[in-house]
Structures are given as C-alpha cells and as structure tokens.
Design a protein around this motif. Structure first.
Motif, short mmCIF file in Angstrom:
data_model
loop_
_atom_site.label_atom_id
_atom_site.label_comp_id
_atom_site.label_asym_id
_atom_site.label_seq_id
_atom_site.Cartn_x
_atom_site.Cartn_y
_atom_site.Cartn_z
N ALA A 115 0.69 -1.27 0.00
CA ALA A 115 0.00 0.07 0.10
C ALA A 115 0.92 1.36 -0.13
CB ALA A 115 -0.88 0.10 1.23
N LEU A 116 1.84 1.24 0.76
CA LEU A 116 2.90 2.30 0.95
C LEU A 116 3.57 2.69 -0.62
CD1 LEU A 116 4.78 2.03 4.16
CD2 LEU A 116 3.22 4.00 3.58
N GLN A 117 3.85 1.48 -1.14
CA GLN A 117 4.56 1.50 -2.68
C GLN A 117 3.66 2.17 -3.71
OE1 GLN A 117 5.95 -2.61 -3.23
NE2 GLN A 117 7.87 -2.04 -2.20
N LEU A 118 2.48 1.61 -3.63
CA LEU A 118 1.21 2.27 -4.36
C LEU A 118 1.06 3.52 -4.23
CD1 LEU A 118 -1.12 -0.83 -4.72
CD2 LEU A 118 0.54 -0.11 -6.25
N GLY A 119 1.03 3.88 -3.16
CA GLY A 119 0.92 5.45 -2.54
C GLY A 119 1.98 6.41 -3.10
N ASN A 120 3.24 5.68 -2.84
CA ASN A 120 4.25 6.59 -3.31
C ASN A 120 4.17 6.71 -5.00
OD1 ASN A 120 5.24 7.08 -0.70
ND2 ASN A 120 6.71 5.35 -0.84
N ARG A 121 3.94 5.60 -5.52
CA ARG A 121 3.86 5.44 -7.11
C ARG A 121 2.70 6.53 -7.55
NH1 ARG A 121 2.61 0.27 -9.33
NH2 ARG A 121 4.46 -0.19 -8.40
N ALA A 122 1.56 6.45 -6.91
CA ALA A 122 0.46 7.46 -7.24
C ALA A 122 1.02 9.10 -7.11
CB ALA A 122 -0.66 7.18 -6.30
N GLN A 123 1.76 9.29 -6.12
CA GLN A 123 2.42 10.63 -5.97
C GLN A 123 3.26 11.04 -7.16
OE1 GLN A 123 3.70 10.70 -1.78
NE2 GLN A 123 1.69 10.68 -0.66
#
Length: 121
Positions: free
Chosen positions: A57-65
């Motif tokens: 979830a953190l990786q996806l959140g960072n990628r989305a940013q």
C-alpha cells in the motif's frame, strides 16, 4: 498443512481447529456452500501477510504521488468532437463527390448569381 472445512464444522469444532493452527501450523480454508470464503491462519503468517500488504500500500501510494495527474475529462470531450468533425468531413466529401457526378444542364435553374471564381455573390 492446508485443509478445507465447512463453516458448520468450524463453528462446532473451533477450539480443536485453533489448536491445530497454533501448535501444528496448519491453515483452515472455510467453505460455505462449497465456495471458499475465508481462511484461518496462525498469527505469524497473518502478521507477515499484513506487513506485506502495508508495504504494498505504501509503494502504491508513493507511486501514485510520483505520477502526473490524470488529464481532465475535457480532453475526452475534444476527442469526441474531433471524431464527429472527421465523420462530418467524410460525409461532406462524399456529398461533394456525388455533386461532381451530376451532369450540367442548360435548362437547370440556379437562383444565385456566381462570380468568376465560382463563388456565390
């Protein structure tokens, strides 16, 4: 070991199944009407899965940013308008091609006066 058990069996034998999971490291897949609906796993496996899920979830959140913002729907509207214009131009071209096939007649009546360039005055 992973084994399946119907929900009714799990309900009737929950204590025994928890011992199997805790001491033998087994996992139980709970079925309802023959469909797999849930699983009971030992706490160590659950914590590993939960950590993996949080990291993902953190990786996806960072990628989305880091991704640029998605274009607004206005672009889709202009694409649709361009397609409609292209279809309209295609129909106009077909109409003009048909007009060119109409033979000129001496007795045809044209109410518009025309200039030397072929444009209406």
């Amino acid at each position: 070991m992973v084994r399946e058990a119907p929900a009714m069996t799990v309900r009737q034998n929950l204590g025994e199944l928890l011992n199997e999971i805790q001491y033998r490291g087994d996992s139980i897949v709970i079925t309802k009407s023959g469909k797999r609906v849930a699983a009971i796993v030992d706490i160590a496996l659950f914590e590993r899965l939960h950590t993996i899920d949080e990291d993902r979830a953190l990786q996806l959140g960072n990628r989305a940013q880091t991704l640029p913002p998605a274009p607004p729907n206005e672009h889709l509207v202009s694409i649709d308008a361009a397609q409609a214009d292209a279809e309209g131009f295609g129909r106009l071209a077909a109409l003009l091609a048909q007009i060119d096939l109409i033979p000129e007649r001496e007795d045809a009546y044209d109410p518009l006066p025309w200039d030397e360039h072929g444009l209406p005055q």
